[in-house]
Structure formats: C-alpha cells, structure tokens
Scaffold this motif. Structure first.
Motif, PDB file in Angstrom:
ATOM      1  N   LEU A 146       0.825  -1.202   0.000  1.00 30.54           N
ATOM      2  CA  LEU A 146       0.000   0.000   0.000  1.00 30.54           C
ATOM      3  C   LEU A 146       0.865   1.261   0.000  1.00 30.54           C
ATOM      4  N   HIS A 147       0.752   2.080  -1.054  1.00 31.82           N
ATOM      5  CA  HIS A 147       1.144   3.493  -1.098  1.00 31.82           C
ATOM      6  C   HIS A 147       2.621   3.823  -1.286  1.00 31.82           C
ATOM      7  N   GLY A 148       3.532   2.875  -1.294  1.00 30.35           N
ATOM      8  CA  GLY A 148       4.914   3.202  -1.617  1.00 30.35           C
ATOM      9  C   GLY A 148       5.628   3.993  -0.536  1.00 30.35           C
ATOM     10  N   TYR A 149       6.667   4.753  -0.948  1.00 25.59           N
ATOM     11  CA  TYR A 149       7.568   5.371   0.030  1.00 25.59           C
ATOM     12  C   TYR A 149       7.823   6.855  -0.202  1.00 25.59           C
ATOM     13  N   ALA A 150       7.260   7.444  -1.230  1.00 26.01           N
ATOM     14  CA  ALA A 150       7.518   8.868  -1.475  1.00 26.01           C
ATOM     15  C   ALA A 150       6.997   9.736  -0.338  1.00 26.01           C
ATOM     16  N   ASN A 151       5.882   9.329   0.260  1.00 25.46           N
ATOM     17  CA  ASN A 151       5.246  10.155   1.292  1.00 25.46           C
ATOM     18  C   ASN A 151       6.026  10.167   2.600  1.00 25.46           C
ATOM     19  N   THR A 152       6.928   9.205   2.785  1.00 21.98           N
ATOM     20  CA  THR A 152       7.748   9.167   4.002  1.00 21.98           C
ATOM     21  C   THR A 152       9.201   9.542   3.730  1.00 21.98           C
ATOM     22  N   SER A 153       9.561   9.773   2.474  1.00 26.18           N
ATOM     23  CA  SER A 153      10.938  10.109   2.121  1.00 26.18           C
ATOM     24  C   SER A 153      11.226  11.586   2.371  1.00 26.18           C
ATOM     25  N   ALA A 154      12.499  11.882   2.628  1.00 25.54           N
ATOM     26  CA  ALA A 154      12.946  13.274   2.673  1.00 25.54           C
ATOM     27  C   ALA A 154      13.191  13.750   1.240  1.00 25.54           C
ATOM     28  N   TRP A 155      12.642  14.909   0.908  1.00 21.85           N
ATOM     29  CA  TRP A 155      12.837  15.515  -0.412  1.00 21.85           C
ATOM     30  C   TRP A 155      13.847  16.653  -0.270  1.00 21.85           C
ATOM     31  N   GLU A 156      14.519  16.951  -1.356  1.00 18.30           N
ATOM     32  CA  GLU A 156      15.480  18.055  -1.384  1.00 18.30           C
ATOM     33  C   GLU A 156      14.750  19.369  -1.644  1.00 18.30           C
ATOM     34  N   LEU A 157      15.055  20.376  -0.836  1.00 13.58           N
ATOM     35  CA  LEU A 157      14.540  21.712  -1.113  1.00 13.58           C
ATOM     36  C   LEU A 157      15.439  22.345  -2.170  1.00 13.58           C
ATOM     37  N   VAL A 158      14.921  22.513  -3.372  1.00 13.39           N
ATOM     38  CA  VAL A 158      15.718  23.012  -4.501  1.00 13.39           C
ATOM     39  C   VAL A 158      15.830  24.527  -4.466  1.00 13.39           C
ATOM     40  N   ARG A 159      14.700  25.201  -4.293  1.00 12.02           N
ATOM     41  CA  ARG A 159      14.699  26.667  -4.264  1.00 12.02           C
ATOM     42  C   ARG A 159      13.371  27.169  -3.714  1.00 12.02           C
ATOM     43  N   PHE A 160      13.385  28.408  -3.254  1.00 15.37           N
ATOM     44  CA  PHE A 160      12.149  29.094  -2.898  1.00 15.37           C
ATOM     45  C   PHE A 160      12.388  30.587  -3.054  1.00 15.37           C
ATOM     46  N   GLY A 161      11.298  31.335  -3.199  1.00 17.78           N
ATOM     47  CA  GLY A 161      11.447  32.768  -3.377  1.00 17.78           C
ATOM     48  C   GLY A 161      10.112  33.428  -3.660  1.00 17.78           C
ATOM     49  N   ALA A 162      10.160  34.691  -4.056  1.00 24.12           N
ATOM     50  CA  ALA A 162       8.938  35.454  -4.319  1.00 24.12           C
ATOM     51  C   ALA A 162       9.241  36.551  -5.328  1.00 24.12           C
ATOM     52  N   ASP A 163       8.235  36.906  -6.103  1.00 20.23           N
ATOM     53  CA  ASP A 163       8.328  38.057  -6.987  1.00 20.23           C
ATOM     54  C   ASP A 163       7.068  38.905  -6.817  1.00 20.23           C
ATOM     55  N   ASP A 164       6.739  39.720  -7.790  1.00 14.75           N
ATOM     56  CA  ASP A 164       5.588  40.622  -7.640  1.00 14.75           C
ATOM     57  C   ASP A 164       4.253  39.898  -7.749  1.00 14.75           C
TER      58      ASP A 164
END
Length: 333
Positions: A103-121
């Motif tokens: 049932l449901h695999g392992y993506a939901n419990t894995s750590a993901w890499e934060l690639v980028r974040f930010g904001a514009d107008d």
C-alpha cells in the motif's frame, strides 16, 4: 499584489517553507514527503487542508497520509506486493496485513530536497525534488532511476502545483502516481459538515474485491454518487473507500467543495492526465475526506485491461511527464 513572501521556518518543530500572498498562506515540509501541509485564508480563518496539531506530529511523521497533500509512488494497493512490468515481476513488501497487499509506496515518508524558494511581484514559490536511485528504499524493490519535482506557487489565484517526472535510467519505467489529498469539511469557522456539498468529476465506479482490488467490472452508481457528479452531495452520506474512472466536465477534471452557508467553493482542478479517482471519507466520520487523483487504476500493472483505459503508460529513458493542478476559491456572485 502586496504581502508576497517566501521564507524558511518551522511547522510544529519541523523544517518548513512558508509562502504568503495577500490573505493566502501555505506551508511545505521538504523532509516529510514534500508534503504541502497547509493552505489557508488567514483573513477569514479558512483551513482548506487537514493539518496535524502539535500533539499529532509524531503520529503524522510515522504515517503522513491523512494530512496535507502526500505523494504516492506507486499509489494504492498492489496484489501480494507484486508489480508486473515488461515481463518482470517486482516484489514490494506486503505492508497491509488485512488485504495482503502493498500500500502506497515510500515517497510520502521520504525526505525531499529543497531546490529553491522565493517570491516576486506575482507569487511566492517553493520547489522540492525526490531522486530515486541506488540507496533509496523504493529503488530496492523497483529499480528505476527517476527524479520527481514538485513546484508550488501561491498567488491571488490560489495554490498552483507543477509536477515533473524525468526518467533518468536506461529502461522504460511505468508512471505510477497519485496524491492522497486531505480536505477539511468544514474548512470555515462557524460551519458544519452538513453545510457542505461535494462535486467530483467521476465516471464509473470500479468493483473492488474483498482485498480492495479492482475486478475489472464496473458497478452502477447510487443516487448519491450521481448527485456527486452533478449538483453535489453531503460528503459523508455513506462510508466511502471507492475507486472511479475520471470523466472530465467542460474540459476539466476537478473536485468542488461548497460551503453553502457562506457561498464559498474550494476548487481542486487536477488536470486530465489523472484518469482515475479514489475517494475515502474515513468511515463517513465528519471532519475531512480524501479526493485522490490517480494516474492509473489500482493494481494496474497486474491487470489485463487495456492500458489506455486504466491510465497505464511508460516513460522511455530521458523522457519527461508533466502535469499541473490548482487549488483555488470561488465566491458566490
């Protein structure tokens, strides 16, 4: 638009990226499945997704399926843990004893890499990435190399999601994806679940065996399910752990959840690549339910049904599959 920002912070002690755009606020948890754990209207006190409280965080981290927007790879149930693909039978652990399935695999419990974040107008955004290769738990059982990127953008138009899957291996891989999206009903203070109507672009209901696996046959819809396709229905009219084909209406594949007391509708437009829906409402207990868009039928690689009918397709080495979704709010005119 004023008040647009993206920042690192925490969510009940866990690392989070917080996005703001006017009255909207969202939070993303990179280390816990890349889960978009909150989408809120802070001015009206609306919380559209089910969030864990501080006292629920340990249970949430152990089983992060019924809060926010978890990613499922491979989604739902696979008979005896087996997954047949191109003449090879891969063996996943049987982790649901009651059905004898994976049932449901392992993506939901894995750590993901934060690639980028930010904001514009115009928007605040954050992007996370899951890389499956040697050393990842899923690769132990399904040895396909791939990357999956999730980008969320928050703006005056709500919450946009962009999903990009890249086959980085040397063999064709199956595209087996779903979201276990968990929506609050009620989402507005002062409303009750009885104030809510659910509309979902379903087609036919798949018959499921005692092991919750599709038999390949369809079942007639109940009057309540017919209402769910058209004008909407109380989301807890019966216990649901049901599987449906998707049947887009007016070119769109989506859920609409309307608070009839205040005239506000939450729209979850998932795109037409999602050929199936699961819907689970926690045994018809009021408070939340899960409209789950799936690319493929439950147990799809193990069936003999036509691939196009059940949403089963492949990516060749180097190929890319991409889809966008959006959560946004409509107000009664």
């Amino acid at each position: 638009m004023s008040g647009i920002s993206a920042r690192e912070g925490d969510f009940h002690g866990e690392r989070a990226v917080w996005l703001r755009a006017g009255a909207y606020e969202a939070a993303l948890l990179p280390e816990i499945g890349g889960n978009l754990i909150a989408f809120r209207d802070t001015e009206r006190g609306h919380r559209y997704l089910r969030e864990p409280g501080p006292e629920e965080m340990n249970a949430f981290k152990a089983n992060p399926l019924i809060h926010g927007i978890p990613v499922l790879i491979p989604p739902n149930r696979y008979e005896d843990g087996k997954l047949k693909w191109r003449g090879v039978v891969y063996q996943l652990p049987v982790n649901e004893e009651s059905t004898g399935n994976h049932l449901h695999g392992y993506a939901n419990t894995s750590a993901w890499e934060l690639v980028r974040f930010g904001a514009d107008d115009e928007e605040a955004f954050a992007e996370v990435k899951l890389t499956v290769d040697k050393g990842h738990k899923l690769f132990e059982y399904l040895p396909f190399k791939f990357s999956l990127r999730l980008r969320y953008g928050l703006s005056a138009h709500g919450l946009a999601q962009q999903l990009t899957l890249v086959n980085e291996g040397d063999a064709d891989m199956p595209v087996l994806l779903a979201f276990h999206t968990t929506v609050n009903a009620p989402f507005a203070p002062g409303s009750t679940a009885r104030d809510y109507k659910l509309k979902l672009t379903i087609g036919s209901r798949w018959e499921l065996s005692e092991r919750m696996l599709p038999t390949g046959r369809h079942q007639p819809l109940t009057p309540e399910e017919e209402a769910m396709k058209h004008d909407g229905v109380y989301p807890f009219f019966a216990s649901m752990d049901n599987h449906y084909t998707a049947a887009p209406q007016n070119g769109r594949n989506r859920m609409e959840l309307t608070d009839t007391r205040i005239g506000t509708t939450l729209v979850y437009d998932v795109g037409t690549s999602w050929k199936q829906w699961m819907i689970w409402n926690n045994g018809a207990r009021e408070g939340f339910f899960c409209p789950e868009p799936q690319v493929n039928l439950v147990n799809a690689p193990n069936t003999d049904l036509p691939a196009e009918e059940i949403g089963l397709f492949s990516l060749a080495p180097g190929e890319i599959w991409e889809e966008t979704s959006r959560l946004y709010v409509l107000e009664k005119a």
